[in-house]
Design a protein around this motif. Structure first.
Motif, PDB file in Angstrom:
ATOM      1  N   ASN A  87       0.821  -1.211   0.000  1.00 29.28           N
ATOM      2  CA  ASN A  87       0.000   0.000   0.000  1.00 29.28           C
ATOM      3  C   ASN A  87       0.851   1.255   0.000  1.00 29.28           C
ATOM      4  O   ASN A  87       0.471   2.287  -0.566  1.00 29.28           O
ATOM      5  N   LYS A  94       5.696  -9.440  -6.242  1.00 25.02           N
ATOM      6  CA  LYS A  94       4.631 -10.168  -5.573  1.00 25.02           C
ATOM      7  C   LYS A  94       5.188 -11.123  -4.520  1.00 25.02           C
ATOM      8  O   LYS A  94       6.375 -11.437  -4.503  1.00 25.02           O
ATOM      9  N   SER A  96       4.668 -14.957  -3.147  1.00 31.98           N
ATOM     10  CA  SER A  96       4.097 -16.267  -3.457  1.00 31.98           C
ATOM     11  C   SER A  96       4.049 -17.106  -2.186  1.00 31.98           C
ATOM     12  O   SER A  96       5.063 -17.238  -1.487  1.00 31.98           O
ATOM     13  N   GLN A 108      -6.670 -18.018   3.091  1.00 32.79           N
ATOM     14  CA  GLN A 108      -7.308 -16.895   2.411  1.00 32.79           C
ATOM     15  C   GLN A 108      -8.617 -16.507   3.094  1.00 32.79           C
ATOM     16  O   GLN A 108      -8.907 -15.320   3.274  1.00 32.79           O
ATOM     17  N   ARG A 121      -7.072  -6.824  -0.505  1.00 34.88           N
ATOM     18  CA  ARG A 121      -7.304  -6.671  -1.945  1.00 34.88           C
ATOM     19  C   ARG A 121      -6.110  -7.156  -2.767  1.00 34.88           C
ATOM     20  O   ARG A 121      -6.245  -7.435  -3.963  1.00 34.88           O
ATOM     21  N   TYR A 122      -4.949  -7.283  -2.114  1.00 37.41           N
ATOM     22  CA  TYR A 122      -3.774  -7.770  -2.831  1.00 37.41           C
ATOM     23  C   TYR A 122      -3.771  -9.285  -2.984  1.00 37.41           C
ATOM     24  O   TYR A 122      -2.997  -9.830  -3.777  1.00 37.41           O
ATOM     25  N   GLY A 124      -4.447 -12.642  -4.367  1.00 37.90           N
ATOM     26  CA  GLY A 124      -4.814 -13.031  -5.720  1.00 37.90           C
ATOM     27  C   GLY A 124      -4.231 -12.129  -6.777  1.00 37.90           C
ATOM     28  O   GLY A 124      -4.187 -12.488  -7.965  1.00 37.90           O
ATOM     29  N   GLU A 125      -3.780 -10.948  -6.362  1.00 36.66           N
ATOM     30  CA  GLU A 125      -3.186  -9.983  -7.295  1.00 36.66           C
ATOM     31  C   GLU A 125      -1.675  -9.934  -7.116  1.00 36.66           C
ATOM     32  O   GLU A 125      -0.910 -10.226  -8.039  1.00 36.66           O
ATOM     33  N   ARG A 126      -1.239  -9.585  -5.907  1.00 34.49           N
ATOM     34  CA  ARG A 126       0.196  -9.554  -5.613  1.00 34.49           C
ATOM     35  C   ARG A 126       0.575 -10.462  -4.453  1.00 34.49           C
ATOM     36  O   ARG A 126       1.763 -10.750  -4.266  1.00 34.49           O
ATOM     37  N   CYS A 128      -0.038 -14.039  -3.823  1.00 36.98           N
ATOM     38  CA  CYS A 128      -0.559 -15.125  -4.648  1.00 36.98           C
ATOM     39  C   CYS A 128      -0.344 -16.481  -3.976  1.00 36.98           C
ATOM     40  O   CYS A 128       0.768 -16.792  -3.523  1.00 36.98           O
TER      41      CYS A 128
END
Length: 270
Positions: A87, A94, A96, A108, A121-122, A124-126, A128
């Motif tokens: 943020n 990312k 992993s 999750q 919000r990250y 699944g996006e960053r 992972c």
């Protein structure tokens, strides 16, 4: 490659940290990176990483062996703090998180229940989740890492091998080696294996009731498999000050390779 043992204790310890460790490579082109294996039972993971000089910005790979609290709860603090750095624009790339499918779903779901939405919000996006099955291989720190199901009857648990330039390094989780994993473990230069207590104190600590083994049994195994380097962890803590000496003394009667009984924060060159 460097191995840093962040914690050496079992689930119930209070004087040391729960078992977790980091593999670190400082000479790859993209700079210093770390592969974190398990995260302990709470936010003390943040202090252990700080004490070891491991910055959150340099952790891009985390492996969660299984769902037990002493191995997984710290990941929620890491998701929160790394999400916060994302943020703030202070984390590049990312993160992993490798684990089996059921554990990925649980982490999750709990994260979304407990951590601010602006950080989740990250996911699944960053942040992972890389779901692995037994025999799957990924490249981490520039090396092939193969994950495998250890065959636990308590909770589904995975170990891994990583092929380092100096040889194969294997972690079989926090339960005794299972013969079903022989093809993964054979030929390892390094083996990390749990040793809940001294064999001489097995009646006191009852390791078998907890699906654990003793120093004697871990050392007999490494001797039989011809492992050159054996590292014992996930222990009880009643002998913390003398643990290294006592465990080494018992183990030497059964194992003739290089035997290591680390303290929290201890590092090894691989």
């Amino acid at each position: 490659m460097k191995l840093t043992i962040l914690g050496t204790g079992n689930a119930a310890v209070t004087e040391c940290f729960n078992t977790c460790f980091a593999l670190s490579e400082e000479s790859i082109p993209e700079g210093r990176r770390h592969f974190l294996v398990d995260t302990g039972g709470g936010n003390q993971i943040l202090k252990r990483l700080k004490d070891a000089g491991i910055a959150l910005e340099d952790i891009h790979d985390i492996f969660l062996t299984h769902e037990h609290t002493d191995h997984v709860l710290g990941v929620f603090w890491l998701i929160r703090m790394i999400g916060q750095k994302m943020n703030q624009g202070k984390y590049e790339g990312k993160l992993s998180i490798y684990c089996h499918a059921e554990l990925a779903e649980k982490v999750q779901r709990i994260s979304r229940m407990l951590i601010w939405e602006k950080l989740c919000r990250y996911i699944g996006e960053r942040i992972c989740f890389d779901v692995v099955d037994s025999g799957d291989t990924r490249t981490i720190l520039g090396c092939p890492v193969t994950f495998f199901d250890i065959g636990s009857t308590k909770a589904k648990q995975f170990g891994f091998t990583i092929q380092l330039p100096s040889g194969k390094f294997t972690c079989v989780g926090d339960e005794p080696y299972n013969e079903v994993d022989y093809e993964y473990v054979k030929g390892s230069e390094w083996l990390l294996h749990e040793a809940f207590c001294l064999h001489s104190e097995a009646k006191k600590w009852k390791p078998y009731e907890k699906h654990h083994s003793t120093v004697k049994e871990a050392c007999e195994l490494a001797q039989r498999l011809k492992i050159p380097n054996l590292l014992l962890y996930h222990t009880e803590e009643s002998h913390l000050a003398e643990r290294k000496e006592l465990y080494t003394q018992e183990g030497r009667a059964y194992y003739h390779g290089n035997l290591y009984v680390p303290d929290d924060g201890e590092g090894f060159a691989l």
